[in-house]
Design a protein around this motif. Structure first.
Motif, PDB file in Angstrom:
ATOM      1  N   SER A  27      32.320  75.959  -6.934  1.00 31.00           N
ATOM      2  CA  SER A  27      34.000  76.281  -6.598  1.00 31.00           C
ATOM      3  C   SER A  27      34.611  74.804  -6.901  1.00 31.00           C
ATOM      4  O   SER A  27      33.511  74.173  -7.462  1.00 31.00           O
ATOM      5  N   ARG A  28      35.673  75.319  -7.210  1.00 30.85           N
ATOM      6  CA  ARG A  28      36.158  73.963  -7.698  1.00 30.85           C
ATOM      7  C   ARG A  28      36.641  72.925  -6.985  1.00 30.85           C
ATOM      8  O   ARG A  28      36.964  72.117  -7.150  1.00 30.85           O
ATOM      9  N   ASP A  29      37.179  73.173  -5.393  1.00 32.60           N
ATOM     10  CA  ASP A  29      37.314  73.039  -4.452  1.00 32.60           C
ATOM     11  C   ASP A  29      36.238  71.755  -3.929  1.00 32.60           C
ATOM     12  O   ASP A  29      36.012  70.421  -3.687  1.00 32.60           O
ATOM     13  N   ALA A  30      34.974  72.012  -4.487  1.00 27.83           N
ATOM     14  CA  ALA A  30      33.991  71.598  -3.837  1.00 27.83           C
ATOM     15  C   ALA A  30      33.655  70.858  -5.091  1.00 27.83           C
ATOM     16  O   ALA A  30      33.106  69.498  -4.743  1.00 27.83           O
ATOM     17  N   LEU A  31      34.614  70.688  -6.020  1.00 24.46           N
ATOM     18  CA  LEU A  31      34.701  69.388  -7.245  1.00 24.46           C
ATOM     19  C   LEU A  31      35.323  69.006  -7.131  1.00 24.46           C
ATOM     20  O   LEU A  31      36.142  67.974  -7.930  1.00 24.46           O
ATOM     21  N   TYR A  32      36.283  68.832  -5.649  1.00 24.98           N
ATOM     22  CA  TYR A  32      37.861  68.029  -5.669  1.00 24.98           C
ATOM     23  C   TYR A  32      37.508  66.257  -4.665  1.00 24.98           C
ATOM     24  O   TYR A  32      36.691  67.438  -3.488  1.00 24.98           O
ATOM     25  N   MET A  33      36.974  65.417  -5.420  1.00 23.49           N
ATOM     26  CA  MET A  33      36.228  64.720  -4.060  1.00 23.49           C
ATOM     27  C   MET A  33      37.997  64.040  -3.853  1.00 23.49           C
ATOM     28  O   MET A  33      38.746  63.541  -3.778  1.00 23.49           O
ATOM     29  N   THR A  34      37.667  64.387  -2.261  1.00 22.31           N
ATOM     30  CA  THR A  34      38.699  64.063  -1.248  1.00 22.31           C
ATOM     31  C   THR A  34      38.228  61.819  -0.668  1.00 22.31           C
ATOM     32  O   THR A  34      37.483  62.058  -0.962  1.00 22.31           O
ATOM     33  N   THR A  35      39.113  61.656  -0.164  1.00 22.29           N
ATOM     34  CA  THR A  35      38.534  60.258  -0.318  1.00 22.29           C
ATOM     35  C   THR A  35      37.005  59.666   0.916  1.00 22.29           C
ATOM     36  O   THR A  35      36.688  58.933   0.812  1.00 22.29           O
ATOM     37  N   GLU A  36      36.772  60.668   1.877  1.00 20.58           N
ATOM     38  CA  GLU A  36      35.919  61.143   1.945  1.00 20.58           C
ATOM     39  C   GLU A  36      34.658  61.046   2.018  1.00 20.58           C
ATOM     40  O   GLU A  36      33.740  60.350   2.278  1.00 20.58           O
ATOM     41  N   LYS A  37      34.981  62.370   0.959  1.00 21.34           N
ATOM     42  CA  LYS A  37      33.535  62.209  -0.194  1.00 21.34           C
ATOM     43  C   LYS A  37      33.364  60.973  -1.282  1.00 21.34           C
ATOM     44  O   LYS A  37      32.159  60.610  -1.095  1.00 21.34           O
ATOM     45  N   LEU A  38      34.053  60.163  -1.177  1.00 19.89           N
ATOM     46  CA  LEU A  38      33.981  59.468  -2.564  1.00 19.89           C
ATOM     47  C   LEU A  38      33.564  57.769  -1.560  1.00 19.89           C
ATOM     48  O   LEU A  38      32.352  57.680  -2.042  1.00 19.89           O
ATOM     49  N   LEU A  39      33.448  57.769  -0.018  1.00 22.77           N
ATOM     50  CA  LEU A  39      33.607  57.050   0.258  1.00 22.77           C
ATOM     51  C   LEU A  39      32.027  57.277   1.192  1.00 22.77           C
ATOM     52  O   LEU A  39      30.958  56.210   0.863  1.00 22.77           O
ATOM     53  N   SER A  40      31.169  58.793   0.711  1.00 22.79           N
ATOM     54  CA  SER A  40      29.954  59.320   1.703  1.00 22.79           C
ATOM     55  C   SER A  40      29.406  58.587   0.519  1.00 22.79           C
ATOM     56  O   SER A  40      28.323  58.621   0.624  1.00 22.79           O
ATOM     57  N   ASN A  41      29.857  58.929  -0.653  1.00 25.52           N
ATOM     58  CA  ASN A  41      29.732  58.972  -1.970  1.00 25.52           C
ATOM     59  C   ASN A  41      28.495  57.153  -2.548  1.00 25.52           C
ATOM     60  O   ASN A  41      28.042  56.855  -2.795  1.00 25.52           O
ATOM     61  N   TRP A  42      29.845  56.501  -2.026  1.00 28.35           N
ATOM     62  CA  TRP A  42      29.601  54.821  -1.755  1.00 28.35           C
ATOM     63  C   TRP A  42      28.482  54.702  -0.886  1.00 28.35           C
ATOM     64  O   TRP A  42      27.401  54.037  -1.371  1.00 28.35           O
ATOM     65  N   ASP A  43      28.153  55.198  -0.042  1.00 27.12           N
ATOM     66  CA  ASP A  43      27.647  54.346   1.199  1.00 27.12           C
ATOM     67  C   ASP A  43      26.237  55.457   0.713  1.00 27.12           C
ATOM     68  O   ASP A  43      24.742  54.879   0.836  1.00 27.12           O
ATOM     69  N   LYS A  44      25.892  55.922   0.075  1.00 29.32           N
ATOM     70  CA  LYS A  44      24.831  57.227  -0.176  1.00 29.32           C
ATOM     71  C   LYS A  44      23.714  56.642  -1.849  1.00 29.32           C
ATOM     72  O   LYS A  44      23.139  56.250  -1.552  1.00 29.32           O
ATOM     73  N   LEU A  45      24.612  56.516  -2.747  1.00 32.15           N
ATOM     74  CA  LEU A  45      24.339  56.036  -4.047  1.00 32.15           C
ATOM     75  C   LEU A  45      24.759  54.913  -4.467  1.00 32.15           C
ATOM     76  O   LEU A  45      23.663  53.787  -4.695  1.00 32.15           O
ATOM     77  N   MET A  46      25.609  53.795  -4.088  1.00 30.60           N
ATOM     78  CA  MET A  46      25.795  52.412  -3.998  1.00 30.60           C
ATOM     79  C   MET A  46      26.244  51.227  -3.448  1.00 30.60           C
ATOM     80  O   MET A  46      26.285  50.444  -3.868  1.00 30.60           O
ATOM     81  N   SER A  47      25.433  51.858  -1.781  1.00 30.85           N
ATOM     82  CA  SER A  47      25.210  51.154  -0.752  1.00 30.85           C
ATOM     83  C   SER A  47      24.393  49.226  -0.657  1.00 30.85           C
ATOM     84  O   SER A  47      23.593  50.212  -1.698  1.00 30.85           O
ATOM     85  N   GLY A  48      25.315  48.213   0.201  1.00 27.61           N
ATOM     86  CA  GLY A  48      23.540  47.160  -0.713  1.00 27.61           C
ATOM     87  C   GLY A  48      23.951  46.569  -1.969  1.00 27.61           C
ATOM     88  O   GLY A  48      24.674  46.158  -2.542  1.00 27.61           O
TER      89      GLY A  48
END
Lengths: 186, 341
Positions: free
Chosen positions: A132-153
């Protein structure tokens, strides 16, 4: 069909060109194929890869590091960054929402380059297709969790140090100019 | 007629039916895996892997393809000439399958050991061209029609040179019976007719590629210009029939090449004299090895040579192959008379 020399005639009679081609294809038959069997094997991701977006989480506030200056949104060639800010109680700018429309992004990385505070990042994740298009619309929460998941540390630190040297490190802000200060230290 | 003769006839028919079943099954499996190996060989020649997903190394891919084709919707164009449209793939496949009956796979194993086997195969491959032409006509589509017309012209042109290239073999063997041709080769000092008949051999190989509508002579089905040529409008199982026919056609042409020029299931005596243990290898192995070598050559040439232009195709057929094949017949005939006299 004009044949000028004896050599050309011999080439025609003995299919020299075709035989050369056959030799080439035969040699390729025994060479290693270059195919990467994608879901099983994955291409090596080089440092500085520009994948899905992430917003840097400020370890002090737990919210975005972004100050809402809007440089990234201004630079963005496809105009896919939306920043919503409000004025806080003490008159400071508060970033309410920072959203990216992934389907319009061209992954040029200008937003990362433009950011003076190293607050946006492009992660190494490129497997995020959805239905869906909605799933690919990055909200603030999704962007922040991406950072935690993929780029933290360490990874996130190195990312900015190596590829996107923040301008604020090279050029200190002149005294007296309005600058962002971390909340609570005022 | 006595009971004994009736029983004998019954037993013979039973044996024939078993033979037919064996040949048919093996041919069908062969077609399935011929498509697999084609994709693998061409893939590797293009530095790719080919099918890899269905089963280990994609070994079950042919069955997946077959199942898919079987369950596809059978689409028939509204303005198609329906009875002819239904008939065309059947003619094509039947013509190809019938030829399997006269091919000797090894000494004594041939469904119909007839004296005009070679002629019969020519006749059947010409009949197969009818399937192509009328499928092109019945589809009522310009692409299919162009493909059919091209095929008609091409098959007529190349059938001549193919027939002429095999006349040399007929002269040398003195027979049209394929078993006798193989035996004559075994008795001859060369072992392979490809050695004295190398001109005929080269002409035959080129003409065989053209006869089966394969690259670089695949103008009837030229994907880039005619979509798929004569079978554009066919789908599902009818398409599969054309596909089967094409691959069986390749198998037959390769078998003819192996039988007429490479000694079929025999290997030359001068080889067994040096390496006597080779004579213990069963004949069917040699036959299949030679056939697969031919089929590999088909794939190899497909991965190498781009499609010829139509006038080039005609020029090669009429201006080069036919004169060369004719010269070959004259030379072979003269030599035969000279040696015999």
């Amino acid at each position: 069909m004009i044949i000028k020399t004896v050599k050309e005639l011999a080439n025609k009679i003995f299919f020299i060109e075709i035989l050369k081609g056959l030799a080439l294809t035969l040699s390729r038959l025994f060479s290693r194929s270059v195919t990467i069997q994608y879901p099983k094997e994955k291409r090596l991701i080089r440092p500085g890869f520009r994948g899905q977006h992430a917003l840097v989480r400020d370890p002090d506030t737990g919210w975005v590091k972004c100050v809402g200056c809007g440089l990234c949104a201004a630079y963005c060639p496809s105009q896919c960054i939306y920043i919503f800010t409000t004025e806080g109680d003490d008159g400071k700018k508060i970033v309410e929402k920072y959203e990216v429309e992934l389907l319009r992004c061209i992954y040029c990385g200008f937003c990362v380059e433009a950011c003076p505070y190293s607050a946006v990042a492009l992660t190494e994740n490129y497997e995020y297709s959805d239905y869906s298009r909605d799933a690919l619309y990055m909200t603030t929460e999704k962007l922040l969790s991406n950072w935690d998941k993929l780029m933290s540390g360490k990874k996130g630190e190195d990312y900015f140090k190596k590829f996107w040297r923040p301008l604020s490190e090279d050029f200190g802000t002149p005294e007296g100019q309005a600058i962002y200060k971390k909340a609570g230290k005022g | 007629m006595t009971i004994d003769t009736l029983i004998n006839i019954g037993i013979n028919i039973g044996i024939s039916i078993i033979n037919i079943a064996i040949v048919f099954t093996v041919a069908m499996l062969h077609v399935a895996y011929a498509t697999y190996f084609e994709r693998k060989v061409i893939g590797h020649m293009q530095v790719r892997l080919g099918p890899m997903r269905v089963g280990p190394h994609g070994l079950l891919q042919p069955f997946a393809d077959g199942l898919k084709l079987f369950f596809k919707e059978d689409v028939i164009p509204a303005n198609a000439d329906k009875p002819v449209f239904y008939l065309a793939p059947v003619i094509f496949l039947v013509a190809a399958l019938t030829s399997l009956a006269v091919i000797p796979y090894y000494q004594g194993f041939v469904i119909a050991d007839i004296n005009i086997a070679l002629l019969f195969i020519f006749a059947m491959s010409s009949l197969g061209a009818y399937g192509i032409i009328i499928s092109g006509w019945a589809s009522n589509s310009k692409y299919a029609f162009l493909g059919g017309l091209r095929s008609a012209a091409q098959v007529i042109s190349y059938e001549i040179s193919m027939g002429l290239s095999l006349v040399g073999v007929m002269i040398m063997a003195g027979s049209l019976n394929l078993t006798e041709i193989v035996n004559a080769q075994y008795e001859s000092p060369y072992g392979f007719f490809a050695i004295p008949q190398f001109i005929g051999f080269i002409v035959f190989v080129i003409a065989a590629v053209a006869e089966t509508n394969r690259t670089p002579f695949d103008l009837p089905e030229a994907e880039s210009e005619l979509v798929a040529g004569y079978f554009v409008e066919y789908s599902g199982f009818r398409f599969a029939l054309f596909f089967l026919g094409e691959y069986i056609g390749m198998f037959i042409m390769s078998s003819i090449g192996a039988i007429c020029f490479l000694g079929g299931w025999t290997i030359p005596k001068y080889i067994t004299d040096i390496l006597p243990f080779l004579s213990y290898v069963p004949g069917i192995v040699w036959f299949l090895l030679k056939v697969y070598a031919f089929i590999f050559f088909y794939y190899w040439i497909r991965a190498t040579v781009p499609r010829y232009r139509y006038d080039q195709l005609m020029a090669i057929g009429w201006k080069i192959l036919i004169p060369v094949a004719l010269a070959n017949i004259v030379i072979t005939g003269l030599l035969k008379i000279k040696i015999l006299l």
